[in-house]
Design an enzyme around this catalytic site. Structure first.
Site, PDB file in Angstrom:
ATOM      1  CG  HIS A 253      -1.986  -1.176   0.926  1.00 53.46           C
ATOM      2  ND1 HIS A 253      -3.239  -0.630   0.570  1.00 53.46           N
ATOM      3  CD2 HIS A 253      -2.085  -2.330   1.778  1.00 53.46           C
ATOM      4  CE1 HIS A 253      -4.075  -1.743   0.869  1.00 53.46           C
ATOM      5  NE2 HIS A 253      -3.150  -2.659   1.184  1.00 53.46           N
ATOM      6  CG  ASP A 316      -3.894  -4.256   4.740  1.00 46.22           C
ATOM      7  OD1 ASP A 316      -2.861  -3.154   5.145  1.00 46.22           O
ATOM      8  OD2 ASP A 316      -4.613  -3.914   4.917  1.00 46.22           O
ATOM      9  CD  GLU A 317      -6.581  -5.890   1.411  1.00 44.98           C
ATOM     10  OE1 GLU A 317      -7.249  -6.179   0.782  1.00 44.98           O
ATOM     11  OE2 GLU A 317      -5.783  -4.608   1.345  1.00 44.98           O
ATOM     12  CB  ALA A 318       2.671  -7.086   2.210  1.00 44.85           C
ATOM     13  CG  HIS A 319      -1.665  -9.685  -2.057  1.00 42.95           C
ATOM     14  ND1 HIS A 319      -1.920 -10.513  -0.761  1.00 42.95           N
ATOM     15  CD2 HIS A 319      -2.656  -9.129  -1.562  1.00 42.95           C
ATOM     16  CE1 HIS A 319      -2.838 -10.215  -0.032  1.00 42.95           C
ATOM     17  NE2 HIS A 319      -3.844  -9.591  -1.045  1.00 42.95           N
TER      18      HIS A 319
END
Length: 504
Positions: A253, A316-319
């Protein structure tokens, strides 16, 4: 926005303003327990107390600040000592029962006494007292006694000002509303792929580029908080016993930061700005020392202007970050928060890092994370409960809702209310749960009306989950329906759920 200037002026008060009443006025009485959140103990009995223009508020020492706010709201005079038999509402500091934030409210024919061990407890009691004064301002406070204290110390909500910047005035109005329900933490999501919303002196292009006009979802959410503006918000919130929790999301992000500073990428090339709602594509360069200089500078400056105990580092969501790199990043960054005097706080993905034993994990995602969070709790991690399918108040109420998303499912008022934060995740006992938080993401929000429509009435129910010892849907829906006219009087654009029989 549809609200009139008169409504805006009325909402400027942190408590519901009401004209003082005469002894001859009609005297409807609100039942002693008919408040949100539900009190712990309610003992109705005896004659009630009618507030009139002769009533004064008596307060001394540390009780004076809370008393002044109550005086503004009820338009009553505040005195150090009421003479003789003057009808009064007395606010005083003193032991109640040893519970944090507790208060005792006693109502009799000759007056009201509100006692608490701390000013925060007095403020909580005032919120209850305000709901016991009829919405019209004309009426009698029911006789009896309330002894009350919170189930959880952390009762929060989050506002995303990264995907769409909400102005300080909008945030202040939101603080006014949340404080009425004893919500005591406001988590500000300050950075994301679409924008950077807080001034950092050592990296000035974060806001001159990341907060410029044209940033935000659909390119309509530009703006940022200066350090002076942020400190003003912190002070404003503190005067309503709300603590600000700032969040800088990383290592994912981060597209807005990388647009401003290409050296934060691994190839030194600035990515294009993003105004869409996709997630998971950006990552700081985990092997670069520039990354950690940047992260430490941001943490240091943000910690210096944040008096509250927590600093949220996202996670979060550190894909786009490999699992190994993610753990390497957390090993370096979690201790930095401690270095600058704050408790590290992040989304539940941080629970995978051994260093999260001294941190707070915000549980939001699916059951696939449960075992990881439970293992972290066994290692000392504390938890804030924000399950997306129950507590994300940016999700639509139903398919016809004009705002919001639906990836976590539709969340009507009963669904948001009817769960237990203390037993929600297997392996996470209530003793490890600090509280509950209701996140409000801003992909579809553009105004204060939008914030209010998605927050209310669900946030009132989530506030009760954080405060009250037990849930009772039928009781709550009755109390919520009766509260509706108060929102209407303040011009709050709340959702009139068909699950509630609204008064007025």
């Amino acid at each position: 926005m549809r609200r009139r200037l008169a409504v805006l002026l009325a909402c400027a008060l942190p408590l519901t303003a009401a004209a003082p009443v005469s002894a001859a006025a009609a005297v409807p009485v609100v039942a002693l327990g008919s408040v949100i959140p539900a009190p712990v103990e309610v003992r109705p009995g005896g004659a009630g107390f009618t507030v009139t223009s002769r009533t004064v508020i008596e307060a001394r020492g540390g009780a004076r600040g809370v008393a002044e706010r109550l005086g503004e709201a009820l338009r009553l005079r505040v005195v150090g000592q009421a003479p003789g038999r003057t009808p009064k509402i007395a606010l005083e500091l003193g032991r109640v029962n040893g519970k944090p934030e507790s208060y005792r409210l006693t109502v009799g024919k000759r007056g009201v006494t509100l006692r608490a061990a701390t000013p925060a407890g007095l403020f909580n009691g005032v919120q209850t007292l305000q709901q016991l004064v009829p919405a019209s301002g004309a009426g009698t406070i029911a006789g009896g006694e309330i002894v009350d204290y919170p189930r959880f110390g952390y009762r929060g909500t989050m506002l995303d000002i990264a995907r769409h910047f909400h102005t300080p005035d909008e945030i202040k109005r939101h603080i006014d509303e949340i404080s009425k329900f004893k919500v005591n933490y406001l988590h500000l999501h300050l950075s994301d792929d679409q924008g950077w919303r807080i001034q950092i002196d050592s990296w000035p292009r974060l806001t001159t580029v990341g907060g410029a006009a044209g940033t935000g979802v659909d390119g309509v959410g530009g703006g940022f908080l200066t350090k002076a503006g942020y400190r003003d918000l912190v002070r404003y919130a503190a005067s309503r016993y709300v603590t600000i929790v700032p969040e800088i999301d990383m290592p994912g992000h981060v597209n807005a930061a990388q647009v401003a500073y290409p050296e934060l990428t691994c190839d030194g090339v600035a990515p294009p700005p993003r105004t869409d709602t996709a997630v998971g594509y950006s990552s700081l360069c985990i092997g670069s020392e520039t990354t950690y200089r940047f992260v430490e500078d941001v943490i240091r400056e943000l910690a210096a202007m944040t008096p509250g105990p927590y600093l949220h580092i996202g996670g979060d969501e550190a894909h786009a970050t490999t699992e190994a790199d993610y753990l390497t990043f957390q090993k370096r960054v979690l201790p930095l928060v401690t270095k600058y005097g704050k408790t590290a706080y992040g989304w539940n993905e941080i629970a995978a890092a051994p260093e999260a034993g001294v941190a707070v994990a915000q549980y939001w995602s699916s059951a696939t994370q449960n075992a990881t969070v439970a293992a972290a709790v066994a290692n000392g991690t504390k938890v804030i409960m924000s399950p997306a399918n129950l507590a994300y108040i940016d999700q639509k109420y139903d398919p016809s809702t004009r705002l919001g998303l639906s990836w976590a499912g539709y969340i009507e008022v009963r669904k948001a209310y009817d769960w237990d934060p203390g037993t929600h995740v297997t392996g996470v006992p209530e003793s490890a749960v600090l509280g509950v938080e209701a996140p409000l993401w801003s992909e579809t929000l553009r105004s204060l009306d939008d914030i209010e429509y998605m927050a209310w009435p669900r946030l009132a129910g989530l506030a009760e989950l954080g405060w009250s010892p037990a849930r009772d849907w039928e009781s709550f829906r009755a109390r919520l329906g009766a509260y509706g006219p108060r929102w209407t009087a303040r011009g709050v654009d709340f959702y009139r759920s068909p699950q509630i029989d609204w008064a007025g």
